[in-house]
Design a protein around this motif. Structure first.
Motif, PDB file in Angstrom:
ATOM      1  N   LYS A  22      51.538  -6.127  42.635  1.00  0.00           N
ATOM      2  CA  LYS A  22      52.781  -7.147  42.889  1.00  0.00           C
ATOM      3  C   LYS A  22      53.413  -6.888  41.110  1.00  0.00           C
ATOM      4  O   LYS A  22      54.855  -6.822  41.697  1.00  0.00           O
ATOM      5  N   LEU A  23      52.696  -6.995  40.445  1.00  0.00           N
ATOM      6  CA  LEU A  23      54.160  -6.787  39.018  1.00  0.00           C
ATOM      7  C   LEU A  23      54.957  -5.497  38.888  1.00  0.00           C
ATOM      8  O   LEU A  23      55.958  -5.232  38.473  1.00  0.00           O
ATOM      9  N   ILE A  24      54.142  -4.247  39.665  1.00  0.00           N
ATOM     10  CA  ILE A  24      54.791  -2.994  39.238  1.00  0.00           C
ATOM     11  C   ILE A  24      55.879  -3.157  40.296  1.00  0.00           C
ATOM     12  O   ILE A  24      57.342  -2.658  40.207  1.00  0.00           O
ATOM     13  N   LEU A  25      55.763  -3.751  41.682  1.00  0.00           N
ATOM     14  CA  LEU A  25      57.234  -4.082  42.125  1.00  0.00           C
ATOM     15  C   LEU A  25      57.705  -4.939  41.230  1.00  0.00           C
ATOM     16  O   LEU A  25      59.592  -4.911  41.346  1.00  0.00           O
ATOM     17  N   GLU A  26      57.453  -5.730  40.890  1.00  0.00           N
ATOM     18  CA  GLU A  26      58.464  -7.106  40.248  1.00  0.00           C
ATOM     19  C   GLU A  26      59.359  -6.384  39.181  1.00  0.00           C
ATOM     20  O   GLU A  26      60.273  -6.215  38.988  1.00  0.00           O
ATOM     21  N   PHE A  27      58.431  -5.222  38.530  1.00  0.00           N
ATOM     22  CA  PHE A  27      58.846  -4.345  37.437  1.00  0.00           C
ATOM     23  C   PHE A  27      59.612  -3.199  37.445  1.00  0.00           C
ATOM     24  O   PHE A  27      60.962  -3.317  37.446  1.00  0.00           O
ATOM     25  N   LEU A  28      59.813  -2.659  39.158  1.00  0.00           N
ATOM     26  CA  LEU A  28      61.222  -2.052  39.980  1.00  0.00           C
ATOM     27  C   LEU A  28      62.130  -2.292  40.024  1.00  0.00           C
ATOM     28  O   LEU A  28      63.615  -2.724  39.874  1.00  0.00           O
ATOM     29  N   LYS A  29      61.984  -4.040  39.922  1.00  0.00           N
ATOM     30  CA  LYS A  29      63.396  -4.548  40.977  1.00  0.00           C
ATOM     31  C   LYS A  29      64.246  -5.209  39.620  1.00  0.00           C
ATOM     32  O   LYS A  29      64.847  -5.919  39.468  1.00  0.00           O
ATOM     33  N   GLN A  30      63.211  -5.815  38.198  1.00  0.00           N
ATOM     34  CA  GLN A  30      63.126  -5.658  36.712  1.00  0.00           C
ATOM     35  C   GLN A  30      64.750  -4.955  36.642  1.00  0.00           C
ATOM     36  O   GLN A  30      65.443  -5.260  35.799  1.00  0.00           O
ATOM     37  N   PRO A  51      71.702   4.259  39.939  1.00  0.00           N
ATOM     38  CA  PRO A  51      70.774   2.941  40.563  1.00  0.00           C
ATOM     39  C   PRO A  51      70.622   2.877  41.435  1.00  0.00           C
ATOM     40  O   PRO A  51      70.650   3.435  42.172  1.00  0.00           O
ATOM     41  N   PHE A  52      68.878   1.992  42.029  1.00  0.00           N
ATOM     42  CA  PHE A  52      68.892   1.288  43.001  1.00  0.00           C
ATOM     43  C   PHE A  52      68.336   0.453  43.907  1.00  0.00           C
ATOM     44  O   PHE A  52      68.468  -0.248  42.899  1.00  0.00           O
ATOM     45  N   THR A  53      68.260   0.613  45.284  1.00  0.00           N
ATOM     46  CA  THR A  53      68.183  -0.975  45.518  1.00  0.00           C
ATOM     47  C   THR A  53      66.681  -1.286  45.557  1.00  0.00           C
ATOM     48  O   THR A  53      65.758   0.127  46.398  1.00  0.00           O
ATOM     49  N   CYS A  54      65.876  -2.341  45.589  1.00  0.00           N
ATOM     50  CA  CYS A  54      64.450  -2.164  46.326  1.00  0.00           C
ATOM     51  C   CYS A  54      64.703  -2.921  47.624  1.00  0.00           C
ATOM     52  O   CYS A  54      64.880  -3.533  47.940  1.00  0.00           O
ATOM     53  N   ASN A  55      63.674  -2.405  48.892  1.00  0.00           N
ATOM     54  CA  ASN A  55      63.310  -2.583  49.744  1.00  0.00           C
ATOM     55  C   ASN A  55      61.743  -2.202  50.368  1.00  0.00           C
ATOM     56  O   ASN A  55      61.335  -1.741  50.234  1.00  0.00           O
ATOM     57  N   PHE A  56      61.331  -3.870  50.376  1.00  0.00           N
ATOM     58  CA  PHE A  56      59.582  -4.005  50.118  1.00  0.00           C
ATOM     59  C   PHE A  56      59.576  -4.736  50.949  1.00  0.00           C
ATOM     60  O   PHE A  56      59.607  -5.748  50.705  1.00  0.00           O
ATOM     61  N   GLN A  88      61.515   3.720  33.502  1.00  0.00           N
ATOM     62  CA  GLN A  88      61.931   2.950  32.093  1.00  0.00           C
ATOM     63  C   GLN A  88      62.402   1.607  31.857  1.00  0.00           C
ATOM     64  O   GLN A  88      63.307   1.257  32.293  1.00  0.00           O
ATOM     65  N   GLY A  89      61.044   0.729  30.822  1.00  0.00           N
ATOM     66  CA  GLY A  89      61.400  -0.056  30.931  1.00  0.00           C
ATOM     67  C   GLY A  89      61.702  -0.296  28.794  1.00  0.00           C
ATOM     68  O   GLY A  89      61.924   0.357  28.546  1.00  0.00           O
ATOM     69  N   ALA A  90      61.107  -1.180  28.138  1.00  0.00           N
ATOM     70  CA  ALA A  90      61.076  -2.055  26.931  1.00  0.00           C
ATOM     71  C   ALA A  90      60.220  -0.331  26.263  1.00  0.00           C
ATOM     72  O   ALA A  90      59.307   0.123  27.139  1.00  0.00           O
ATOM     73  N   HIS A  91      60.766  -0.283  25.131  1.00  0.00           N
ATOM     74  CA  HIS A  91      60.089   0.894  24.474  1.00  0.00           C
ATOM     75  C   HIS A  91      60.533   0.704  22.495  1.00  0.00           C
ATOM     76  O   HIS A  91      61.876   0.527  22.448  1.00  0.00           O
TER      77      HIS A  91
END
Length: 216
Positions: A22-30, A51-56, A88-91
């Protein structure tokens, strides 16, 4: 739900492996920007930043994106029909000068790899993707743009120059290296140090505060 099929394309130590779907999908949205990698016909990977859109959905999950029709990755996709999107997220750099013991510095990061089959979007699907893409990035703006504001012939002209794709989330890997292996004292010292740094380091500190407690 993400299919529980994991093939390790990147090395992930157990303490940094992230499996909360669930959090991985939320990460992709963010973090709706990534790098698509597809094996080229010459043996070298072909890369494009997207850039991409999420369709879950309840059965399958997809990322959708588009590239210029003249991009060489189009040929690679035709040949392989599969690829990996790296997000990639925070680093940030972690100085060992703040530890309570002698050790070497390290680097913290968030990375998600999405691998799967690539499918071409038809004209209707491409237009829907473009509309969703604009809506996604305009969501927080006061004066929002929408695809309906532009002349139909303008949109159709641009659509002739691009190819839309969707990638199914067949294999998903997530590495969140956020000092989970440090004791509480050192963890808090790292947070204090990052909180006085540049904007990226401050962002990393905020993300680390949301992780599970470090080892005791």
């Amino acid at each position: 739900m993400i299919p529980k099929v994991y093939i390790c394309f990147m090395y992930i130590p157990t303490e940094f492996e992230f499996t909360d779907q669930k959090l991985i999908l939320e990460f992709l949205k963010q973090h709706p920007f990534g790098t698509l990698a597809v094996n080229g016909t010459d043996g070298f990977p072909v890369l494009v930043h997207i850039p991409f859109t999420c369709n879950f959905g309840p059965e399958k999950n997809y990322l959708e994106f588009h590239v210029a029709s003249e991009n060489e990755i189009v040929i690679a996709i035709q040949a392989m029909n599969q690829g990996t999107v790296i997000v990639q997220g925070a680093h940030g750099y972690i100085s060992s000068s703040v530890y309570t013991h002698t050790n070497v510095p390290t680097y913290n990061y968030q990375a998600v790899h999405v691998s799967g089959k690539l499918e071409v979007l038809d004209a209707s699907g491409l237009k829907s993707h473009l509309a969703q893409l604009v809506d996604t990035f305009e969501a927080k703006r006061e004066k929002k743009l929408h695809i309906s504001q532009w002349p139909v012939n303008l949109i159709e002209s641009y659509m002739k120059e691009i190819v839309g794709y969707r990638i199914e989330l067949n294999k998903v890997e997530a590495a969140f290296k956020l000092s989970q292996n440090r004791n509480e004292v050192d963890f808090n010292r790292i947070l204090d140090d990052l909180s006085t740094g540049n904007p990226e380091e401050k962002q990393l500190a905020e993300v680390m505060k949301q992780t599970k407690c470090p080892i005791q």
